[in-house]
Motif scaffolding. Structure first.
Motif, PDB file in Angstrom:
ATOM      1  N   ALA A 500       0.860  -1.103   0.115  1.00 39.02           N
ATOM      2  CA  ALA A 500      -0.168   0.052   0.026  1.00 39.02           C
ATOM      3  C   ALA A 500       0.788   1.227  -0.001  1.00 39.02           C
ATOM      4  O   ALA A 500       1.993   1.372   0.597  1.00 39.02           O
ATOM      5  CB  ALA A 500      -0.966   0.102   1.364  1.00 39.02           C
ATOM      6  N   VAL A 501       0.562   2.303  -0.780  1.00 35.01           N
ATOM      7  CA  VAL A 501       1.112   3.672  -0.640  1.00 35.01           C
ATOM      8  C   VAL A 501       0.751   4.235   0.611  1.00 35.01           C
ATOM      9  O   VAL A 501      -0.508   4.441   0.745  1.00 35.01           O
ATOM     10  CB  VAL A 501       0.938   4.501  -1.953  1.00 35.01           C
ATOM     11  CG1 VAL A 501       1.494   5.687  -1.973  1.00 35.01           C
ATOM     12  CG2 VAL A 501       1.334   3.824  -3.119  1.00 35.01           C
ATOM     13  N   LEU A 502       1.536   4.539   1.484  1.00 35.38           N
ATOM     14  CA  LEU A 502       1.215   5.194   2.669  1.00 35.38           C
ATOM     15  C   LEU A 502       1.554   6.658   2.695  1.00 35.38           C
ATOM     16  O   LEU A 502       2.735   7.337   2.592  1.00 35.38           O
ATOM     17  CB  LEU A 502       2.068   4.563   3.906  1.00 35.38           C
ATOM     18  CG  LEU A 502       1.667   4.893   5.271  1.00 35.38           C
ATOM     19  CD1 LEU A 502       0.343   4.786   5.707  1.00 35.38           C
ATOM     20  CD2 LEU A 502       2.437   4.271   6.335  1.00 35.38           C
ATOM     21  N   ILE A 503       0.396   7.495   2.600  1.00 34.93           N
ATOM     22  CA  ILE A 503       0.444   8.982   2.700  1.00 34.93           C
ATOM     23  C   ILE A 503       0.171   9.543   4.013  1.00 34.93           C
ATOM     24  O   ILE A 503      -0.631   9.212   4.928  1.00 34.93           O
ATOM     25  CB  ILE A 503      -0.621   9.278   1.662  1.00 34.93           C
ATOM     26  CG1 ILE A 503      -0.275   8.694   0.400  1.00 34.93           C
ATOM     27  CG2 ILE A 503      -0.438  10.745   1.364  1.00 34.93           C
ATOM     28  CD1 ILE A 503      -1.421   8.729  -0.749  1.00 34.93           C
ATOM     29  N   ALA A 650       2.194  10.583  -8.960  1.00 35.48           N
ATOM     30  CA  ALA A 650       3.054  10.047  -7.729  1.00 35.48           C
ATOM     31  C   ALA A 650       2.928   8.651  -7.250  1.00 35.48           C
ATOM     32  O   ALA A 650       3.863   7.886  -7.284  1.00 35.48           O
ATOM     33  CB  ALA A 650       2.941  11.180  -6.439  1.00 35.48           C
ATOM     34  N   MET A 651       1.656   8.180  -6.991  1.00 34.08           N
ATOM     35  CA  MET A 651       1.322   6.852  -6.563  1.00 34.08           C
ATOM     36  C   MET A 651       1.789   5.887  -7.381  1.00 34.08           C
ATOM     37  O   MET A 651       2.088   4.875  -7.243  1.00 34.08           O
ATOM     38  CB  MET A 651      -0.008   6.916  -6.167  1.00 34.08           C
ATOM     39  CG  MET A 651      -0.417   7.502  -4.825  1.00 34.08           C
ATOM     40  SD  MET A 651      -1.999   7.337  -4.312  1.00 34.08           S
ATOM     41  CE  MET A 651      -3.139   7.833  -5.516  1.00 34.08           C
ATOM     42  N   GLU A 652       1.502   6.166  -8.938  1.00 26.59           N
ATOM     43  CA  GLU A 652       1.830   5.157 -10.285  1.00 26.59           C
ATOM     44  C   GLU A 652       3.470   5.047 -10.095  1.00 26.59           C
ATOM     45  O   GLU A 652       3.674   4.017 -10.407  1.00 26.59           O
ATOM     46  CB  GLU A 652       1.388   6.004 -11.367  1.00 26.59           C
ATOM     47  CG  GLU A 652       1.540   5.060 -12.483  1.00 26.59           C
ATOM     48  CD  GLU A 652       1.019   5.677 -13.973  1.00 26.59           C
ATOM     49  OE1 GLU A 652       0.518   4.686 -14.643  1.00 26.59           O
ATOM     50  OE2 GLU A 652       1.376   6.762 -13.970  1.00 26.59           O
ATOM     51  N   LEU A 653       4.084   6.197  -9.852  1.00 28.11           N
ATOM     52  CA  LEU A 653       5.542   6.025  -9.868  1.00 28.11           C
ATOM     53  C   LEU A 653       6.030   5.050  -8.717  1.00 28.11           C
ATOM     54  O   LEU A 653       6.714   4.278  -9.056  1.00 28.11           O
ATOM     55  CB  LEU A 653       6.105   7.407  -9.584  1.00 28.11           C
ATOM     56  CG  LEU A 653       7.852   7.585  -9.928  1.00 28.11           C
ATOM     57  CD1 LEU A 653       7.932   7.429 -11.644  1.00 28.11           C
ATOM     58  CD2 LEU A 653       8.244   8.763  -9.282  1.00 28.11           C
ATOM     59  N   CYS A 654       5.321   5.124  -7.648  1.00 28.16           N
ATOM     60  CA  CYS A 654       5.823   4.244  -6.288  1.00 28.16           C
ATOM     61  C   CYS A 654       5.415   2.741  -6.728  1.00 28.16           C
ATOM     62  O   CYS A 654       6.194   2.170  -6.371  1.00 28.16           O
ATOM     63  CB  CYS A 654       5.162   4.972  -5.296  1.00 28.16           C
ATOM     64  SG  CYS A 654       5.168   4.103  -3.641  1.00 28.16           S
ATOM     65  N   LEU A 655       4.176   2.491  -7.145  1.00 30.52           N
ATOM     66  CA  LEU A 655       3.798   1.346  -7.334  1.00 30.52           C
ATOM     67  C   LEU A 655       4.148   0.561  -8.694  1.00 30.52           C
ATOM     68  O   LEU A 655       4.521  -0.657  -8.700  1.00 30.52           O
ATOM     69  CB  LEU A 655       2.222   1.344  -7.589  1.00 30.52           C
ATOM     70  CG  LEU A 655       1.578   1.648  -6.194  1.00 30.52           C
ATOM     71  CD1 LEU A 655       0.008   2.030  -6.489  1.00 30.52           C
ATOM     72  CD2 LEU A 655       1.650   0.300  -5.195  1.00 30.52           C
ATOM     73  N   LYS A 656       4.548   1.252  -9.795  1.00 29.37           N
ATOM     74  CA  LYS A 656       4.620   0.632 -10.950  1.00 29.37           C
ATOM     75  C   LYS A 656       6.170   0.903 -11.597  1.00 29.37           C
ATOM     76  O   LYS A 656       6.638   0.361 -12.523  1.00 29.37           O
ATOM     77  CB  LYS A 656       3.729   0.927 -12.058  1.00 29.37           C
ATOM     78  CG  LYS A 656       2.354   0.640 -11.684  1.00 29.37           C
ATOM     79  CD  LYS A 656       1.469   1.027 -12.719  1.00 29.37           C
ATOM     80  CE  LYS A 656       0.089   0.755 -12.425  1.00 29.37           C
ATOM     81  NZ  LYS A 656      -0.984   1.105 -13.419  1.00 29.37           N
ATOM     82  N   ARG A 657       6.821   2.019 -10.963  1.00 29.41           N
ATOM     83  CA  ARG A 657       8.370   2.319 -11.458  1.00 29.41           C
ATOM     84  C   ARG A 657       9.119   2.546 -10.210  1.00 29.41           C
ATOM     85  O   ARG A 657       9.596   3.606  -9.825  1.00 29.41           O
ATOM     86  CB  ARG A 657       8.274   3.629 -12.351  1.00 29.41           C
ATOM     87  CG  ARG A 657       7.527   3.277 -13.823  1.00 29.41           C
ATOM     88  CD  ARG A 657       7.763   4.341 -14.411  1.00 29.41           C
ATOM     89  NE  ARG A 657       6.667   5.324 -14.367  1.00 29.41           N
ATOM     90  CZ  ARG A 657       6.620   6.580 -14.716  1.00 29.41           C
ATOM     91  NH1 ARG A 657       7.404   7.452 -15.385  1.00 29.41           N
ATOM     92  NH2 ARG A 657       5.630   7.408 -14.180  1.00 29.41           N
ATOM     93  N   PRO A 658       9.297   1.281  -9.310  1.00 29.41           N
ATOM     94  CA  PRO A 658      10.238   1.607  -8.244  1.00 29.41           C
ATOM     95  C   PRO A 658      11.376   2.204  -8.200  1.00 29.41           C
ATOM     96  O   PRO A 658      11.743   2.795  -7.451  1.00 29.41           O
ATOM     97  CB  PRO A 658       9.882   0.109  -7.530  1.00 29.41           C
ATOM     98  CG  PRO A 658       9.688  -0.698  -8.713  1.00 29.41           C
ATOM     99  CD  PRO A 658       8.673   0.036  -9.695  1.00 29.41           C
ATOM    100  N   SER A 659      11.969   1.744  -9.249  1.00 31.68           N
ATOM    101  CA  SER A 659      13.424   2.201  -9.447  1.00 31.68           C
ATOM    102  C   SER A 659      13.553   3.889  -9.422  1.00 31.68           C
ATOM    103  O   SER A 659      14.384   4.484  -8.921  1.00 31.68           O
ATOM    104  CB  SER A 659      14.281   1.467 -10.354  1.00 31.68           C
ATOM    105  OG  SER A 659      13.495   1.894 -11.676  1.00 31.68           O
ATOM    106  N   GLU A 660      12.593   4.319 -10.328  1.00 30.37           N
ATOM    107  CA  GLU A 660      12.754   5.728 -10.469  1.00 30.37           C
ATOM    108  C   GLU A 660      12.044   6.398  -9.121  1.00 30.37           C
ATOM    109  O   GLU A 660      12.527   7.542  -8.704  1.00 30.37           O
ATOM    110  CB  GLU A 660      11.828   6.212 -11.373  1.00 30.37           C
ATOM    111  CG  GLU A 660      12.083   5.483 -13.077  1.00 30.37           C
ATOM    112  CD  GLU A 660      11.036   6.078 -14.232  1.00 30.37           C
ATOM    113  OE1 GLU A 660      10.091   7.198 -13.779  1.00 30.37           O
ATOM    114  OE2 GLU A 660      11.357   5.489 -14.999  1.00 30.37           O
TER     115      GLU A 660
END
Length: 697
Positions: A500-503, A650-660
């Motif tokens: 989960a993305v924790l905000i 922001a959340m898409e980056l965290c969930l789908k492009r973790p290296s970035e």
């Protein structure tokens, strides 16, 4: 020429005054206004070395003339400026609509007799959960989820706190000394004027007095300037009977045509290597009160605050001249650092009293604007009598039927600094100038305006932070943040879900902080529509303030058990744990002169999502700048659809492009927002101010 209202008046005369230039010849034309005759003279073959001096007046003179012109235009355009602000800045309208005894200060963190800052329409209020339970020294949520009780530090009552900053933890002397061994603690500027003492005039200084960020910033000044090498003094009111202070002396000052006796108390605090700060506390019967520093228990301002802070400024001006500290006075060459409107009369008196008496001729005064929304306005004051000044001086303070201490400070100071570079730009506009934007622009025109981002305390370091579950550094932040996230979820009764993305959100629950917009996106954030982003988030919201926003937190937790924690209150330890455990930190502020949490979060690899305003712009590198430098995300316009768009990215980056995402986390953790960096900029400003010609009125 201009007639004072902005209209152009052409001079009428017969003849012309055209002078033909000739190479290598200095041509001078002398004329009298209204007389068509001119006397022209020329001088050939001027020595090359003298030509620049003869042809170019000193930059200080030119800038002074420009500033004076701008000030005259500002005085004549006050009504226009106020109309512009009324159209452009709802927050300014809200402040102006308050009754006079509530206009000069931010309000209590907890509701008192009325909800002072509520400008959200009543129909948006939601009474779905029980109301906040408030006691004199505690806050406790009564919702069925997260229960916690908090007491503020020392003897402070929450009803007298105006910002959560007043409740935050700070590093001890030992922790600061340890932190100053790191690379982020190194200074890179060599000041030219370390022999000039710094006198910090402030209405509060921690730990003795603080209602918000000002007290913490003043305390940082009192630590950093002695560490640089300046002899340093703070001057603040003696609001209470402080421990371990000693009587130092007394003097007499004139206020409202009456002689007033003030006493000085002293405490020296050492900060290593024999260096330290002389803390001076001004004592007078008007200063100590049973309520808060500025306001009574009902939230209304004390009726004699103008008297109290006038007294503070006069006492502060006398202190370097008369107080023998360790057998030596500070003397007539000092740098006054006057903070916000409560100290606004320091540059005013420097111009209109002391310099005219032949004192402090080599001294300078820097006025630091922490929040221009509060200006020290008082109606129906006989300024000439009250401050013992003449009519021209009174004019510098006049604003309609009020005196405005911020206006006088802007005009009379030798330099104006704000708490971030971008805020220095904003207060030149109707959107951020709170009716004084033209006076700020005059300071900019003379080159006497700047902005320096506040520093953060040394305690905000994940490698040494004893308040978080697992300490970590940039070298092992993935494991460290994963462990802190899981522990934070468990402690707040959230589902333990690494995916989960924790905000997080921490702040005053007011319209200014954008809590109303945050409330409108919660259901969207929680709903799984199959896009692989929304519905895969958890939210922690902590803060206190207006009733309808407190209920927004409670309702959100009730509607999304295990996925949202809505905590009405504040726990500084939980704030540290949120910085370590969250993936993102939200700051949807409409107005933020500096802001500190967005800087805290970056040290822990928690990426801030912020409105593009004030110091948030200066401290967060937007995703659009590229992965090599980006540390967070800007929301250009604070509207629900726009913040949804940015949060989705922001959340898409965290969930789908973790290296970035991890690259941005590394960037953020390597950023430097600690006080040594800020003090380098202050030293540059001090040197420039002391080199420059003084402001003269």
């Amino acid at each position: 020429h201009e007639d004072g209202t902005g209209s152009i008046i052409w001079e009428g005369f017969d003849g012309n005054r055209t002078v033909r230039p000739e190479a290598g010849v200095l041509v001078t034309a002398d004329s009298v206004w209204g007389d068509p005759k001119s006397v022209v003279s020329s001088k050939k073959e001027l020595p090359a070395a003298k030509l620049p001096t003869t042809l170019a007046p000193t930059s200080g003179v030119v800038r002074h003339v420009r500033e004076e012109t701008m000030l005259k235009m500002a005085e004549s355009g006050i009504a226009v400026a106020m109309a512009e602000v009324a159209d452009a800045c709802p927050l300014a309208v809200s402040y102006a609509d308050r009754e006079p005894r509530r206009r000069n200060f931010s309000q209590s963190l907890i509701p008192l007799d009325v909800d002072l800052e509520a400008i959200t329409p009543p129909e948006q209020e939601d009474q779905c959960l029980p109301t906040l339970s408030v006691e004199a020294n505690s806050i406790q949520t009564t919702s069925s989820g997260f229960h916690r009780q908090v007491s503020p530090p020392g003897e402070m009552e929450l009803r007298h706190c105006m910002s959560l900053s007043a409740l935050e933890l700070v590093a001890t002397e030992e922790e600061k000394a340890q932190a100053r061994t790191g690379t982020k603690a190194q200074r890179h500027y060599n000041p030219d004027n370390l022999d000039v003492p710094v006198v910090i005039v402030t209405s509060e200084v921690a730990p003795w007095s603080k209602t918000g960020g000002l007290g913490l910033v003043a305390a940082s000044y009192s630590y950093e300037f002695p560490r640089s090498g300046h002899r340093t003094m703070t001057v603040s009111p003696k609001y209470k009977q402080y421990e371990a202070i000693s009587f130092l002396g007394e003097t007499v000052v004139c206020v409202n045509n009456q002689l007033e006796h003030v006493k000085y108390w002293h405490k020296f605090v050492e900060h290593g290597d024999g260096r330290g700060c002389d803390h001076i506390f001004v004592d007078h019967p008007s200063i100590e009160r049973d309520g808060g520093l500025y306001n009574a228990d009902d939230g209304r301002e004390y009726g004699d605050n103008l008297f109290r802070f006038n007294l503070l400024c006069l006492a502060a001006m006398e202190a370097p001249l008369i107080l023998p500290i360790n057998g030596q006075i500070y003397g007539e060459k000092v740098l006054f650092l006057a903070n916000d409107w409560q100290a606004g009369l320091v540059p005013f008196y420097l111009n209109y009293k002391y310099r005219r008496e032949g004192k402090y001729l080599d001294s300078r005064a820097i006025y630091v604007v922490h929040n221009l929304g509060y200006q020290g306005q008082y109606p129906h004051v006989d300024v000439c009598r009250f401050l013992s000044v003449h009519e021209q001086a009174a004019g510098d303070l006049a604003f309609g039927d009020c005196v405005n201490l911020s206006k006088g400070a802007l005009i009379c100071s030798d330099r104006v600094l704000t708490v971030s570079p971008n805020y220095a730009k904003e207060i030149q506009t109707p959107q951020g100038g709170f009716n004084l934007q033209d006076f700020v622009r005059a300071k900019k025109e003379s080159g006497r305006l700047g902005g320096i981002l506040n520093g953060i305390d040394d305690c905000w370091n994940p490698s040494t932070d004893s308040n978080i579950f697992v300490q970590y550094s940039v070298a092992d932040f993935l494991e460290g943040k994963r462990a802190n996230k899981a522990a934070l979820q468990r402690s707040l009764d959230l589902r333990e879900d690494a995916g989960a993305v924790l905000i997080g959100f921490v702040g005053r629950l007011t319209w200014q902080k954008g809590v109303d917009v945050l409330g409108k996106i919660i259901d969207w954030l929680m709903e799984d529509t199959g896009n692989g982003v929304t519905g895969h988030a958890q939210l922690i919201m902590m803060g206190n303030g207006e009733g309808q926003h407190c209920n927004t937190l409670r309702c959100a937790e009730e509607a999304h058990k295990g996925r949202i924690c809505g905590y009405v209150g504040f726990d500084p330890k939980v704030e540290h744990q949120m910085m370590a455990g969250c993936d993102f930190f939200l700051m949807p502020s409409r107005y933020e002169p500096c802001g500190l949490p967005q800087m805290y979060s970056q040290q822990y690899g928690t990426l801030p999502i912020v409105t593009a305003t004030g110091g948030l712009v200066d401290s967060v590198r937007d995703f659009s700048e590229g992965l090599e430098v980006a540390t967070g995300f800007h929301v250009s316009v604070l509207e629900p659809d726009k913040i949804k768009e940015v949060m989705y990215t922001a959340m898409e980056l965290c969930l789908k492009r973790p290296s970035e995402f991890q690259q941005m986390q590394r960037n953020a953790m390597k950023s430097n927002f600690f006080w040594p960096r800020a003090v380098d900029e202050y030293e540059r400003s001090i040197d420039a101010t002391l080199r420059d010609t003084p402001t003269t009125r």
